[in-house]
Design a protein around this motif. Sequence first.
Motif, PDB file in Angstrom:
ATOM      1  N   VAL A 435       0.838  -1.205   0.000  1.00 29.90           N
ATOM      2  CA  VAL A 435       0.000   0.000   0.000  1.00 29.90           C
ATOM      3  C   VAL A 435       0.868   1.249   0.000  1.00 29.90           C
ATOM      4  N   GLN A 436       1.937   1.229   0.788  1.00 36.39           N
ATOM      5  CA  GLN A 436       2.829   2.386   0.856  1.00 36.39           C
ATOM      6  C   GLN A 436       3.533   2.615  -0.486  1.00 36.39           C
ATOM      7  N   ILE A 437       3.886   1.505  -1.172  1.00 37.67           N
ATOM      8  CA  ILE A 437       4.521   1.641  -2.496  1.00 37.67           C
ATOM      9  C   ILE A 437       3.562   2.313  -3.471  1.00 37.67           C
ATOM     10  N   ILE A 438       2.275   1.924  -3.411  1.00 37.58           N
ATOM     11  CA  ILE A 438       1.286   2.550  -4.296  1.00 37.58           C
ATOM     12  C   ILE A 438       1.189   4.044  -4.015  1.00 37.58           C
ATOM     13  N   ILE A 439       1.144   4.401  -2.734  1.00 39.89           N
ATOM     14  CA  ILE A 439       1.051   5.827  -2.363  1.00 39.89           C
ATOM     15  C   ILE A 439       2.287   6.580  -2.847  1.00 39.89           C
ATOM     16  N   ASN A 440       3.466   5.986  -2.622  1.00 41.23           N
ATOM     17  CA  ASN A 440       4.711   6.662  -2.995  1.00 41.23           C
ATOM     18  C   ASN A 440       4.812   6.855  -4.509  1.00 41.23           C
ATOM     19  N   THR A 441       4.507   5.784  -5.285  1.00 40.52           N
ATOM     20  CA  THR A 441       4.614   5.905  -6.745  1.00 40.52           C
ATOM     21  C   THR A 441       3.608   6.903  -7.300  1.00 40.52           C
ATOM     22  N   THR A 442       2.460   7.020  -6.616  1.00 36.86           N
ATOM     23  CA  THR A 442       1.478   8.010  -7.068  1.00 36.86           C
ATOM     24  C   THR A 442       2.030   9.424  -6.932  1.00 36.86           C
ATOM     25  N   HIS A 443       2.612   9.710  -5.789  1.00 39.96           N
ATOM     26  CA  HIS A 443       3.181  11.051  -5.576  1.00 39.96           C
ATOM     27  C   HIS A 443       4.393  11.287  -6.473  1.00 39.96           C
ATOM     28  N   LEU A 444       5.193  10.234  -6.701  1.00 43.77           N
ATOM     29  CA  LEU A 444       6.340  10.389  -7.593  1.00 43.77           C
ATOM     30  C   LEU A 444       5.888  10.664  -9.022  1.00 43.77           C
ATOM     31  N   GLU A 445       4.812  10.018  -9.428  1.00 41.99           N
ATOM     32  CA  GLU A 445       4.283  10.259 -10.769  1.00 41.99           C
ATOM     33  C   GLU A 445       3.804  11.698 -10.914  1.00 41.99           C
ATOM     34  N   GLN A 446       3.174  12.202  -9.853  1.00 39.90           N
ATOM     35  CA  GLN A 446       2.691  13.592  -9.888  1.00 39.90           C
ATOM     36  C   GLN A 446       3.842  14.600  -9.930  1.00 39.90           C
ATOM     37  N   SER A 447       4.990  14.190  -9.412  1.00 36.67           N
ATOM     38  CA  SER A 447       6.116  15.136  -9.335  1.00 36.67           C
ATOM     39  C   SER A 447       6.989  15.121 -10.576  1.00 36.67           C
ATOM     40  N   CYS A 448       6.643  14.295 -11.571  1.00 33.41           N
ATOM     41  CA  CYS A 448       7.497  14.199 -12.764  1.00 33.41           C
ATOM     42  C   CYS A 448       7.576  15.528 -13.520  1.00 33.41           C
ATOM     43  N   HIS A 449       6.476  16.253 -13.563  1.00 29.40           N
ATOM     44  CA  HIS A 449       6.534  17.517 -14.312  1.00 29.40           C
ATOM     45  C   HIS A 449       7.439  18.534 -13.622  1.00 29.40           C
ATOM     46  N   TYR A 450       7.582  18.409 -12.271  1.00 32.12           N
ATOM     47  CA  TYR A 450       8.540  19.280 -11.572  1.00 32.12           C
ATOM     48  C   TYR A 450       9.969  18.937 -11.985  1.00 32.12           C
ATOM     49  N   LEU A 451      10.242  17.642 -12.196  1.00 31.50           N
ATOM     50  CA  LEU A 451      11.572  17.231 -12.648  1.00 31.50           C
ATOM     51  C   LEU A 451      11.837  17.774 -14.055  1.00 31.50           C
ATOM     52  N   GLU A 452      10.806  17.759 -14.904  1.00 31.80           N
ATOM     53  CA  GLU A 452      10.948  18.355 -16.244  1.00 31.80           C
ATOM     54  C   GLU A 452      11.333  19.833 -16.141  1.00 31.80           C
ATOM     55  N   GLU A 453      10.646  20.553 -15.286  1.00 34.94           N
ATOM     56  CA  GLU A 453      10.932  21.986 -15.129  1.00 34.94           C
ATOM     57  C   GLU A 453      12.333  22.210 -14.567  1.00 34.94           C
ATOM     58  N   PHE A 454      12.757  21.336 -13.651  1.00 31.07           N
ATOM     59  CA  PHE A 454      14.092  21.488 -13.055  1.00 31.07           C
ATOM     60  C   PHE A 454      15.176  21.327 -14.113  1.00 31.07           C
ATOM     61  N   ILE A 455      15.045  20.307 -14.974  1.00 31.23           N
ATOM     62  CA  ILE A 455      16.046  20.095 -16.022  1.00 31.23           C
ATOM     63  C   ILE A 455      16.026  21.249 -17.020  1.00 31.23           C
ATOM     64  N   SER A 456      14.851  21.745 -17.364  1.00 31.21           N
ATOM     65  CA  SER A 456      14.754  22.866 -18.308  1.00 31.21           C
ATOM     66  C   SER A 456      15.401  24.121 -17.744  1.00 31.21           C
ATOM     67  N   ASN A 457      15.251  24.330 -16.430  1.00 38.39           N
ATOM     68  CA  ASN A 457      15.877  25.510 -15.811  1.00 38.39           C
ATOM     69  C   ASN A 457      17.397  25.419 -15.846  1.00 38.39           C
ATOM     70  N   ILE A 458      17.924  24.185 -15.753  1.00 42.13           N
ATOM     71  CA  ILE A 458      19.380  24.014 -15.771  1.00 42.13           C
ATOM     72  C   ILE A 458      19.940  24.241 -17.171  1.00 42.13           C
ATOM     73  N   THR A 459      19.269  23.646 -18.181  1.00 38.48           N
ATOM     74  CA  THR A 459      19.814  23.657 -19.546  1.00 38.48           C
ATOM     75  C   THR A 459      19.290  24.797 -20.406  1.00 38.48           C
ATOM     76  N   ASN A 460      18.249  25.499 -19.918  1.00 38.38           N
ATOM     77  CA  ASN A 460      17.634  26.582 -20.689  1.00 38.38           C
ATOM     78  C   ASN A 460      17.028  26.093 -22.007  1.00 38.38           C
ATOM     79  N   VAL A 461      16.608  24.817 -22.041  1.00 36.11           N
ATOM     80  CA  VAL A 461      15.938  24.244 -23.210  1.00 36.11           C
ATOM     81  C   VAL A 461      14.493  23.948 -22.811  1.00 36.11           C
TER      82      VAL A 461
END
Length: 703
Positions: A435-461
Amino acid sequence: MDKLEGRIRNHDREIEKMCNHHFQGFVDSITELLKVRGEAQKLKCQVTETNQKLQNDGKELLTSMDELRQCRLQQRNIATTTDKLTHCLPVLEMYSKLQEQMRAKRYYPALRTLEQLEESCLPQAGSYRFCTIMAENIPRLRTHIRDVSMSDLKDFLESIRKHSDKIGETAMKQAQVQIARDNAVTSQQRSASGRRIRKEMCLGTKVDRNGSNPFSEKDSGILDVEDEEENEIPGAQDLVDFSPVYRCLHIYTVLGARDTFENYYRKQRRKQARLVLQPHSNMHETLEGYRHYFNQIVGFFVVEDHILHTTQGLVNRAYVEELWELALSKTIAALRTHSSYCTDPDLILDLKNLIVLFADTLQGYGFPVNQLFDMLLEMRDQYGEILLKKWNQSFSSTEIDDMIRKSTNLLLTRTLSHCLQYAIKKKNVGLAELVQIIINTTHLEQSCHYLEEFISNITNVPPDTINATKLYGTSTFKDARHAAEEEIYTNLNQKIDQFLQLADYDWTAAQGGAQASDYLSDLIAFLCSTFAVFTHLPGNAIEHATLPGKVAQTACMSACKHLSTSLLQLLLEADVRQVSMGALQQFNVDVKECERFARAGPVPGFQGDTLLLAFIDLRQLLDLFTQWDWSTYLADYGRPTCKYLRVNPHTALALLEKISRSMKDTSRKNNMFAQFRKNERDKQKLIDTVVKQLRNLIATNQA
């Protein structure tokens, strides 16, 4: 001498006496003889007269007989002539037919006619002069037919050499249309699948009247694809007339020179293959040069494939594969040489698409094209070099962004994904951990777009750049979550099986208890505590769980179905030979406890008594036996409104036989009064009657 003379005189006297004695008879004989002479004279006259009359009357008969003899002779001559003509006419008719076939250029039937004429007609006709002339002409006719068919074959080879480009162009168009159609169908299937999933999410986990769950069933809908009117593209057989090669093959086969024909055809086609595989010196300048080169190669092998599948042995698979290996090596060498001269990235890209179409076309005909795809990797590097030279300045930041994204994807798909799979599949993993794995993967999936923004801020692409590498985090976490959900369902069923192994029913008990069995009470308590943990699962945070508690609902329904199926198997187990009514009452108490658990709603979100439907099979079976309502069951069987619709006659028969054996065993051991034993016998007779009716019902349904 005196005595001798006396003896002579005695004899003379005896002779005289004898003559005197026979004289009258002699006289009579002479008289009769004289009479006969007169009669004989009359008879002679009559015979002469009769003979004259007979001769006069026989002249007409002799004339008729002579005419008959002449007629018979003519008739025999006519029959002989007819017989000879009967043998000669087929020869003449066959020869006339042969002349017509030769004039119409139907050489293969003409060969068959020649064969029939030589083997059957001429030997039967006899040794006539015209037969001899025909027999002498047969070899010359065969030679003429062979020469004419070879001339037609040469014209055919010249024709397919000229039409190879058109045939190849047509085949590649067909392949392109088929690929586009397949892509369109695949796209529509994906679209329809997405609509179906969203529809199910909106409707929820509704359970039908038979207790089936929509989430566990496949979509039975039919994908409707509109038929598009397209112009039919002609095939190789529409562009080229293959009849000359078939005709020539048949002719040489009949002439016994098939090997000669096969060797000649293959030799000429090898020469044509070398010409086709020789590219023009300026092929690299335009895409049309490559297209013409590919069209000729495709056209050549389309023709060979058609010949392979429409003739028996003219070309074989080994010959075609040998030609293809030669063509593949020369084609790849030519492409490497000419593409190296190209400096236009657009031309390289168009050439890549053309090579893919070329490979797909030939792959559709069964030719291996892996080397072409390998060469595309070399062209990809060349394309990259050309683009680097053209866009060198624009690649300071894009390369960095691509490298970071690829490294991140590698971390997500290889390292993190393997760690999550190991955590899910390891032994003794708890439901709380899953159950905890399901909860964790759900939140990690929601945070993927933040990772996209973080990489874009670093590379300016910007992340929406066309050539930017997409992150695989969403799919990685989604796959891990689905695996955890499946593991939850599996673990729950395994736990239920462990509890069921503790079941210890006394199948011969005379009276059932008032409370549920201990193992079942413990199982219900375990399920209640487990489903309480599921309340922590996310509800509408992600797309797959539009309804609150979807995972909990599916797990609860799956557990109830598994428990119901396992209890029914426990009751019908082959090792259980007897089941008393007391044991059945105790089993009924346990099922009621399961129904109470389902009715209490351990997981919110079920509509009405939906969860109770998981135990509907057991409930109807137990009601049938506890209420002993066989008349209703047998009368209403097969009707949609039947009270015991979910009771299978095989199941009912198996359980009834176990109860029957238990009652027989009890009767043998019973020492009560005769009246009591009579009641037992009456009930046993009733059971036997029901068993017989159930068997008849089963036999009727099977028939």
